[in-house]
Scaffold this motif. Structure first.
Motif, PDB file in Angstrom:
ATOM      1  N   PRO A 210     -35.367  36.058 115.840  1.00 33.77           N
ATOM      2  CA  PRO A 210     -34.609  34.878 114.553  1.00 33.77           C
ATOM      3  C   PRO A 210     -35.160  33.328 115.327  1.00 33.77           C
ATOM      4  N   GLU A 211     -35.258  33.318 113.834  1.00 32.68           N
ATOM      5  CA  GLU A 211     -35.462  31.689 114.340  1.00 32.68           C
ATOM      6  C   GLU A 211     -34.352  30.248 113.795  1.00 32.68           C
ATOM      7  N   GLU A 212     -32.884  31.102 113.532  1.00 37.15           N
ATOM      8  CA  GLU A 212     -31.546  30.202 113.656  1.00 37.15           C
ATOM      9  C   GLU A 212     -31.207  30.608 115.745  1.00 37.15           C
ATOM     10  N   ASP A 213     -31.892  30.838 116.314  1.00 36.17           N
ATOM     11  CA  ASP A 213     -32.088  30.992 117.854  1.00 36.17           C
ATOM     12  C   ASP A 213     -32.865  29.757 118.730  1.00 36.17           C
ATOM     13  N   HIS A 214     -33.493  29.771 117.651  1.00 39.01           N
ATOM     14  CA  HIS A 214     -34.306  28.871 118.546  1.00 39.01           C
ATOM     15  C   HIS A 214     -33.719  27.702 119.270  1.00 39.01           C
ATOM     16  N   ASP A 215     -32.934  26.533 118.461  1.00 38.96           N
ATOM     17  CA  ASP A 215     -32.710  25.261 119.490  1.00 38.96           C
ATOM     18  C   ASP A 215     -32.254  26.056 120.734  1.00 38.96           C
ATOM     19  N   ASP A 216     -31.071  26.944 120.940  1.00 40.15           N
ATOM     20  CA  ASP A 216     -30.762  28.017 122.038  1.00 40.15           C
ATOM     21  C   ASP A 216     -31.663  28.562 122.535  1.00 40.15           C
ATOM     22  N   ARG A 217     -31.951  28.794 122.539  1.00 45.50           N
ATOM     23  CA  ARG A 217     -33.481  29.610 123.237  1.00 45.50           C
ATOM     24  C   ARG A 217     -34.376  28.011 124.309  1.00 45.50           C
ATOM     25  N   ASN A 218     -34.509  27.178 123.439  1.00 46.85           N
ATOM     26  CA  ASN A 218     -35.232  25.738 124.039  1.00 46.85           C
ATOM     27  C   ASN A 218     -34.298  25.179 125.060  1.00 46.85           C
ATOM     28  N   ALA A 219     -33.287  25.399 124.886  1.00 47.00           N
ATOM     29  CA  ALA A 219     -31.725  24.494 125.742  1.00 47.00           C
ATOM     30  C   ALA A 219     -31.919  25.700 126.849  1.00 47.00           C
ATOM     31  N   LEU A 220     -31.935  27.166 126.764  1.00 49.28           N
ATOM     32  CA  LEU A 220     -31.937  28.474 127.667  1.00 49.28           C
ATOM     33  C   LEU A 220     -33.295  27.578 128.504  1.00 49.28           C
ATOM     34  N   TYR A 221     -34.451  27.391 128.194  1.00 47.99           N
ATOM     35  CA  TYR A 221     -35.485  26.857 128.354  1.00 47.99           C
ATOM     36  C   TYR A 221     -35.396  26.171 129.807  1.00 47.99           C
ATOM     37  N   SER A 222     -35.294  25.071 129.660  1.00 44.71           N
ATOM     38  CA  SER A 222     -34.936  23.900 129.825  1.00 44.71           C
ATOM     39  C   SER A 222     -33.704  24.085 131.171  1.00 44.71           C
ATOM     40  N   VAL A 223     -33.363  25.384 130.876  1.00 46.62           N
ATOM     41  CA  VAL A 223     -31.805  25.622 131.895  1.00 46.62           C
ATOM     42  C   VAL A 223     -33.341  25.470 133.556  1.00 46.62           C
TER      43      VAL A 223
ATOM     44  N   ASP B 166     -25.675  38.099 132.199  1.00 46.61           N
ATOM     45  CA  ASP B 166     -24.497  39.391 131.466  1.00 46.61           C
ATOM     46  C   ASP B 166     -24.233  39.219 129.763  1.00 46.61           C
ATOM     47  N   LYS B 167     -24.209  37.911 129.480  1.00 41.60           N
ATOM     48  CA  LYS B 167     -24.294  37.708 128.349  1.00 41.60           C
ATOM     49  C   LYS B 167     -25.180  36.628 127.583  1.00 41.60           C
ATOM     50  N   VAL B 168     -26.000  35.649 128.243  1.00 41.60           N
ATOM     51  CA  VAL B 168     -26.545  34.706 127.562  1.00 41.60           C
ATOM     52  C   VAL B 168     -28.046  35.065 127.998  1.00 41.60           C
ATOM     53  N   ILE B 169     -28.820  34.996 128.593  1.00 37.43           N
ATOM     54  CA  ILE B 169     -29.900  35.464 128.762  1.00 37.43           C
ATOM     55  C   ILE B 169     -30.141  37.056 127.589  1.00 37.43           C
ATOM     56  N   PRO B 170     -29.631  37.922 127.775  1.00 36.10           N
ATOM     57  CA  PRO B 170     -29.392  39.319 126.632  1.00 36.10           C
ATOM     58  C   PRO B 170     -29.351  39.025 125.526  1.00 36.10           C
ATOM     59  N   ARG B 171     -28.259  37.432 125.021  1.00 37.78           N
ATOM     60  CA  ARG B 171     -28.040  37.628 123.768  1.00 37.78           C
ATOM     61  C   ARG B 171     -29.436  37.161 123.111  1.00 37.78           C
ATOM     62  N   LEU B 172     -29.986  35.569 124.166  1.00 42.51           N
ATOM     63  CA  LEU B 172     -30.885  35.061 123.744  1.00 42.51           C
ATOM     64  C   LEU B 172     -32.340  35.858 123.183  1.00 42.51           C
ATOM     65  N   LEU B 173     -32.712  36.505 124.101  1.00 46.73           N
ATOM     66  CA  LEU B 173     -33.639  36.968 124.422  1.00 46.73           C
ATOM     67  C   LEU B 173     -34.430  38.712 124.503  1.00 46.73           C
ATOM     68  N   ARG B 174     -33.182  39.376 124.054  1.00 39.94           N
ATOM     69  CA  ARG B 174     -33.042  40.980 124.006  1.00 39.94           C
ATOM     70  C   ARG B 174     -33.936  40.506 122.251  1.00 39.94           C
ATOM     71  N   PRO B 175     -33.544  40.344 121.381  1.00 39.93           N
ATOM     72  CA  PRO B 175     -33.939  39.885 119.726  1.00 39.93           C
ATOM     73  C   PRO B 175     -35.264  39.654 119.400  1.00 39.93           C
ATOM     74  N   LEU B 176     -35.484  39.102 120.643  1.00 43.48           N
ATOM     75  CA  LEU B 176     -36.916  39.594 120.285  1.00 43.48           C
ATOM     76  C   LEU B 176     -38.078  40.095 120.572  1.00 43.48           C
ATOM     77  N   THR B 177     -37.702  40.763 121.401  1.00 39.37           N
ATOM     78  CA  THR B 177     -38.471  42.414 121.713  1.00 39.37           C
ATOM     79  C   THR B 177     -38.094  43.407 120.470  1.00 39.37           C
ATOM     80  N   VAL B 178     -36.424  43.483 120.107  1.00 37.30           N
ATOM     81  CA  VAL B 178     -35.868  43.917 119.611  1.00 37.30           C
ATOM     82  C   VAL B 178     -36.708  43.894 118.120  1.00 37.30           C
ATOM     83  N   LEU B 179     -37.215  42.504 117.796  1.00 37.23           N
ATOM     84  CA  LEU B 179     -37.280  42.748 116.048  1.00 37.23           C
ATOM     85  C   LEU B 179     -38.848  42.232 116.601  1.00 37.23           C
ATOM     86  N   LYS B 180     -39.410  42.579 117.431  1.00 35.54           N
ATOM     87  CA  LYS B 180     -40.964  42.167 118.410  1.00 35.54           C
ATOM     88  C   LYS B 180     -41.711  41.464 117.545  1.00 35.54           C
ATOM     89  N   SER B 181     -41.061  40.214 117.988  1.00 36.47           N
ATOM     90  CA  SER B 181     -41.448  39.385 116.933  1.00 36.47           C
ATOM     91  C   SER B 181     -41.988  38.416 117.373  1.00 36.47           C
TER      92      SER B 181
END
Length: 359
Positions: free
Chosen positions: A290-303, A208-223
């Motif tokens: 957003p680059e500042e999310d990178h380390d937490d995205r990496n943590a998310l993927y490691s899960v 509900d919170k973590v996956i949308p927070r860390l991954l949805r900005p990638l789509t919104v920003l088309k990055s």
């Protein structure tokens, strides 16, 4: 296979049962060899938790020696595993023929019911980490070169990460595809390790919170865009070729993904790559905004990779503790979810929408 004691936490695979698949070359495997091939010998080679492997030595019609690596597995799951591996390795070979062994075919045995095979070129390999610069350059080039059909995330068939089927149904966004895959892996993990109320509570907040927070900005920003990934790129699935000194990867379970997912497994020290390999890769394929999310995205993927380990090495409780600890860290850090990020960046997002701002 390299020593995987640390990665498997001492897991011991069940003993093999049934007939020896390498007593002779099965007629259906023989039929897939080049016309006029002469079989010299077939010998067990290497080790695997989920399959049996061998070295097939032949001579081509003109007398040239030709060697193949053969992998076999039993039952319907084994058939699907090897089909998925053939399609994965074929997709990788089309894009990076110098980075993976050439796949030649897959099928089912004629003489042993419910035994299935996959075979590819045989390479003599040194079981050590590949040289950092060459390896990360080849991986980044693979990712940069690939182009997803229809721009979607997924894969045409189910591929298997070890013995576990991945949910590869096509999705329009990376957020949707990642959540879909996480649900499949957590279902399998519960079957392997048993129920946990604490995990259920964490998972609900995670979706509900973590996956949308860390991954949805990638789509919104088309990055980001989908790239073809190996899918299970730990040190046991890559080596250095003896004759060329070049890195080579194998045992793929591909899908089209966010490229940063590929290096999610490198976060854990037990996988031996570590930050130096991640940084070398990022020089060639920079992190997404957003680059500042990178380390937490990496943590998310490691899960996701730790959940897989908890499923596959079911005698160990260590991996559940590890991934639940990371989930809790991310849940505690992002209680406001995507909505809070959207609110904090409302002015900038409006500017991007109107074309007056860029991220």
């Amino acid at each position: 296979m390299p020593d995987v004691t640390e990665c498997s936490d001492g897991y011991v695979a069940p003993p093999r049962k049934g007939p020896n698949p390498f007593a002779d070359v099965d007629p259906n495997l023989r039929d897939k060899l080049p016309p006029g091939s002469e079989v010299v010998r077939l010998t067990p080679h290497g080790a695997s938790f989920w399959t049996q492997t061998a070295h097939l030595e032949t001579k081509l019609e003109d007398g040239t020696p030709k060697s193949y690596f053969v992998k076999v597995a039993q039952d319907e799951r084994g058939m699907n595993m090897l089909h998925g591996e053939f399609e994965s390795m074929s997709s990788l070979y089309d894009l990076a023929p110098g980075f993976v062994p050439k796949p030649h075919g897959w099928g089912s045995y004629k003489d042993i019911p419910d035994m299935h095979f996959f075979f590819c070129d045989f390479h003599d390999m040194i079981e050590e980490l590949p040289e950092i610069e060459t390896f990360t350059e080849k991986l980044a080039n693979l990712h940069l070169k690939s182009q997803s059909p229809d721009g979607k995330y997924g894969f045409p068939i189910t591929t298997y990460m070890g013995p576990l089927p991945q949910d590869n149904r096509w999705c329009d966004t990376w957020e949707e595809f990642f959540a879909q895959g996480m649900r499949r892996m957590l279902e399998l993990e519960r079957e392997a390790q048993g129920p946990s109320e604490e995990l259920d509570e964490l998972a609900a907040k995670f979706y509900d919170k973590v996956i949308p927070r860390l991954l949805r900005p990638l789509t919104v920003l088309k990055s980001i865009r989908p790239v073809l990934i190996h899918g299970d790129l730990w040190y046991g699935n890559c080596c250095t070729e003896t004759s060329t000194g070049q890195p080579i990867v194998f045992d793929a379970c591909c899908f089209w993904a966010h490229n940063e997912y590929e290096v999610g497994t490198w976060r854990a020290l037990r996988y031996r790559f570590g930050k130096s390999y991640i940084k070398a890769y990022q020089k060639l394929f920079p992190v997404a905004a957003p680059e500042e999310d990178h380390d937490d995205r990496n943590a998310l993927y490691s899960v996701r990779f730790d959940i897989h380990s908890s499923c596959a090495y079911s005698s160990s409780k260590r991996f559940r503790r590890d991934f639940m600890s990371t989930m809790k860290y991310l849940v505690d850090k992002y209680p406001g979810g995507y909505e809070e990020w959207e609110k904090d960046n409302a002015e900038l997002l409006e500017g991007i929408k109107n074309g007056s701002e860029t991220w």
